[in-house]
Motif scaffolding. Structure first.
Motif, mmCIF file in Angstrom:
data_model
loop_
_atom_site.group_PDB
_atom_site.id
_atom_site.type_symbol
_atom_site.label_atom_id
_atom_site.label_comp_id
_atom_site.label_asym_id
_atom_site.label_seq_id
_atom_site.Cartn_x
_atom_site.Cartn_y
_atom_site.Cartn_z
ATOM 1 N N ILE A 35 6.694 -42.461 25.053
ATOM 2 C CA ILE A 35 7.162 -42.374 23.666
ATOM 3 C C ILE A 35 5.981 -42.134 22.730
ATOM 4 O O ILE A 35 6.051 -41.306 21.816
ATOM 5 C CB ILE A 35 7.930 -43.658 23.268
ATOM 6 N N GLY A 36 4.881 -42.835 22.963
ATOM 7 C CA GLY A 36 3.690 -42.638 22.138
ATOM 8 C C GLY A 36 3.166 -41.223 22.240
ATOM 9 O O GLY A 36 2.799 -40.604 21.235
ATOM 10 N N SER A 37 3.152 -40.689 23.438
ATOM 11 C CA SER A 37 2.696 -39.316 23.645
ATOM 12 C C SER A 37 3.612 -38.318 22.948
ATOM 13 O O SER A 37 3.137 -37.368 22.308
ATOM 14 C CB SER A 37 2.634 -39.019 25.147
ATOM 15 N N ALA A 38 4.907 -38.529 23.053
ATOM 16 C CA ALA A 38 5.861 -37.636 22.384
ATOM 17 C C ALA A 38 5.687 -37.709 20.866
ATOM 18 O O ALA A 38 5.762 -36.686 20.179
ATOM 19 C CB ALA A 38 7.292 -37.995 22.781
ATOM 20 N N ASN A 39 5.422 -38.902 20.350
ATOM 21 C CA ASN A 39 5.211 -39.061 18.906
ATOM 22 C C ASN A 39 3.958 -38.309 18.465
ATOM 23 O O ASN A 39 3.984 -37.615 17.441
ATOM 24 C CB ASN A 39 5.105 -40.548 18.566
ATOM 25 N N SER B 182 -4.529 -34.362 1.958
ATOM 26 C CA SER B 182 -3.600 -35.420 1.551
ATOM 27 C C SER B 182 -2.171 -34.884 1.444
ATOM 28 O O SER B 182 -1.212 -35.578 1.810
ATOM 29 C CB SER B 182 -4.033 -36.040 0.222
ATOM 30 N N GLN B 183 -2.004 -33.662 0.972
ATOM 31 C CA GLN B 183 -0.675 -33.054 0.885
ATOM 32 C C GLN B 183 -0.121 -32.798 2.282
ATOM 33 O O GLN B 183 1.075 -33.029 2.533
ATOM 34 C CB GLN B 183 -0.738 -31.739 0.111
ATOM 35 N N ILE B 184 -0.964 -32.324 3.164
ATOM 36 C CA ILE B 184 -0.541 -32.060 4.545
ATOM 37 C C ILE B 184 -0.111 -33.362 5.209
ATOM 38 O O ILE B 184 0.959 -33.444 5.818
ATOM 39 C CB ILE B 184 -1.657 -31.370 5.343
ATOM 40 N N ARG B 185 -0.939 -34.395 5.071
ATOM 41 C CA ARG B 185 -0.634 -35.688 5.685
ATOM 42 C C ARG B 185 0.693 -36.242 5.158
ATOM 43 O O ARG B 185 1.532 -36.708 5.922
ATOM 44 C CB ARG B 185 -1.791 -36.654 5.407
ATOM 45 N N GLU B 186 0.906 -36.148 3.847
ATOM 46 C CA GLU B 186 2.149 -36.641 3.248
ATOM 47 C C GLU B 186 3.372 -35.875 3.778
ATOM 48 O O GLU B 186 4.406 -36.470 4.098
ATOM 49 C CB GLU B 186 2.068 -36.503 1.733
ATOM 50 N N GLU B 187 3.262 -34.567 3.883
ATOM 51 C CA GLU B 187 4.373 -33.750 4.374
ATOM 52 C C GLU B 187 4.662 -34.030 5.848
ATOM 53 O O GLU B 187 5.823 -34.099 6.263
ATOM 54 C CB GLU B 187 4.081 -32.265 4.156
ATOM 55 N N VAL B 188 3.615 -34.214 6.642
ATOM 56 C CA VAL B 188 3.801 -34.516 8.072
ATOM 57 C C VAL B 188 4.536 -35.844 8.222
ATOM 58 O O VAL B 188 5.486 -35.954 9.001
ATOM 59 C CB VAL B 188 2.453 -34.531 8.821
ATOM 60 N N ILE B 189 4.115 -36.839 7.471
ATOM 61 C CA ILE B 189 4.784 -38.143 7.541
ATOM 62 C C ILE B 189 6.253 -38.003 7.159
ATOM 63 O O ILE B 189 7.141 -38.535 7.827
ATOM 64 C CB ILE B 189 4.069 -39.169 6.641
ATOM 65 N N LYS B 190 6.510 -37.259 6.103
ATOM 66 C CA LYS B 190 7.891 -37.054 5.661
ATOM 67 C C LYS B 190 8.719 -36.387 6.761
ATOM 68 O O LYS B 190 9.828 -36.817 7.069
ATOM 69 C CB LYS B 190 7.918 -36.201 4.390
ATOM 70 N N ARG B 191 8.167 -35.347 7.363
ATOM 71 C CA ARG B 191 8.926 -34.614 8.384
ATOM 72 C C ARG B 191 9.136 -35.432 9.647
ATOM 73 O O ARG B 191 10.228 -35.398 10.235
ATOM 74 C CB ARG B 191 8.211 -33.312 8.733
ATOM 75 N N VAL B 192 8.134 -36.154 10.068
ATOM 76 C CA VAL B 192 8.256 -36.929 11.303
ATOM 77 C C VAL B 192 9.190 -38.127 11.106
ATOM 78 O O VAL B 192 9.989 -38.444 11.983
ATOM 79 C CB VAL B 192 6.862 -37.379 11.813
ATOM 80 N N CYS B 193 9.126 -38.735 9.945
ATOM 81 C CA CYS B 193 9.937 -39.935 9.696
ATOM 82 C C CYS B 193 11.358 -39.630 9.233
ATOM 83 O O CYS B 193 12.276 -40.362 9.557
ATOM 84 C CB CYS B 193 9.254 -40.814 8.666
ATOM 85 N N ARG B 194 11.542 -38.568 8.453
ATOM 86 C CA ARG B 194 12.851 -38.302 7.867
ATOM 87 C C ARG B 194 13.402 -36.933 8.214
ATOM 88 O O ARG B 194 14.501 -36.600 7.804
ATOM 89 C CB ARG B 194 12.790 -38.414 6.353
ATOM 90 N N GLY B 195 12.660 -36.113 8.905
ATOM 91 C CA GLY B 195 13.120 -34.760 9.216
ATOM 92 C C GLY B 195 12.812 -33.815 8.077
ATOM 93 O O GLY B 195 12.418 -34.239 6.986
ATOM 94 N N PRO B 196 12.976 -32.514 8.310
ATOM 95 C CA PRO B 196 12.662 -31.537 7.267
ATOM 96 C C PRO B 196 13.625 -31.656 6.094
ATOM 97 O O PRO B 196 14.774 -32.039 6.248
ATOM 98 C CB PRO B 196 12.810 -30.188 7.963
ATOM 99 N N SER B 197 13.128 -31.329 4.931
ATOM 100 C CA SER B 197 13.963 -31.405 3.717
ATOM 101 C C SER B 197 14.976 -30.288 3.696
ATOM 102 O O SER B 197 14.757 -29.225 4.131
ATOM 103 C CB SER B 197 13.102 -31.280 2.479
ATOM 104 N N ALA C 94 4.704 -34.617 18.414
ATOM 105 C CA ALA C 94 5.522 -34.259 17.248
ATOM 106 C C ALA C 94 4.661 -34.155 15.998
ATOM 107 O O ALA C 94 4.813 -33.222 15.191
ATOM 108 C CB ALA C 94 6.637 -35.290 17.042
ATOM 109 N N ARG C 95 3.732 -35.073 15.831
ATOM 110 C CA ARG C 95 2.851 -35.044 14.654
ATOM 111 C C ARG C 95 1.926 -33.827 14.675
ATOM 112 O O ARG C 95 1.723 -33.189 13.639
ATOM 113 C CB ARG C 95 2.035 -36.325 14.562
ATOM 114 N N VAL C 96 1.381 -33.511 15.834
ATOM 115 C CA VAL C 96 0.486 -32.345 15.951
ATOM 116 C C VAL C 96 1.256 -31.063 15.633
ATOM 117 O O VAL C 96 0.773 -30.195 14.894
ATOM 118 C CB VAL C 96 -0.149 -32.273 17.359
#
Length: 71
Positions: free
Chosen positions: A31-35, A56-71, A38-40
Motif C-alpha cells: 500500500i505504501g509503495s502504491a501511494n 508549493s503550488q505543485i505540492r498543494e495540487e498533488v495533495i489535492k489530487r491524491v487525497c480527493r481526486g481531480p477537480s 500515485a504521488r509521483v
C-alpha cells in the motif's frame, strides 16, 4: 459535499490469492509503495500541465489530487 457515485473495485481471484499469501506487513508495504507511485505520477502530471508553477503550488495540487481526486 461529494455527489460523485461511489465506485467499488473488486479484486479478481488471482490477485486475492496473491494477497492472501502476504503477511500483514507485506500488504502494508504494498500500500505504501502504491501511494508513493500515485504521488509521483500525480506530480509528473501537474508539472507537465503547469510548467510555470512554483513547488508549493505543485505540492498543494498533488495533495489535492491524491487525497480527493481531480477537480
Amino acid at each position: 459535499m461529494n455527489t460523485r457515485p461511489l465506485r467499488i473495485e473488486v479484486v479478481d481471484d488471482q490477485m486475492a490469492e496473491v494477497l492472501r499469501g502476504k503477511t500483514p506487513a507485506e500488504r502494508v508495504a504494498m500500500i505504501g509503495s502504491a501511494n508513493r507511485t500515485a504521488r509521483v505520477l500525480a506530480e509528473a502530471g501537474v508539472r507537465h500541465h503547469h510548467p510555470d508553477w512554483q513547488e508549493s503550488q505543485i505540492r498543494e495540487e498533488v495533495i489535492k489530487r491524491v487525497c480527493r481526486g481531480p477537480s
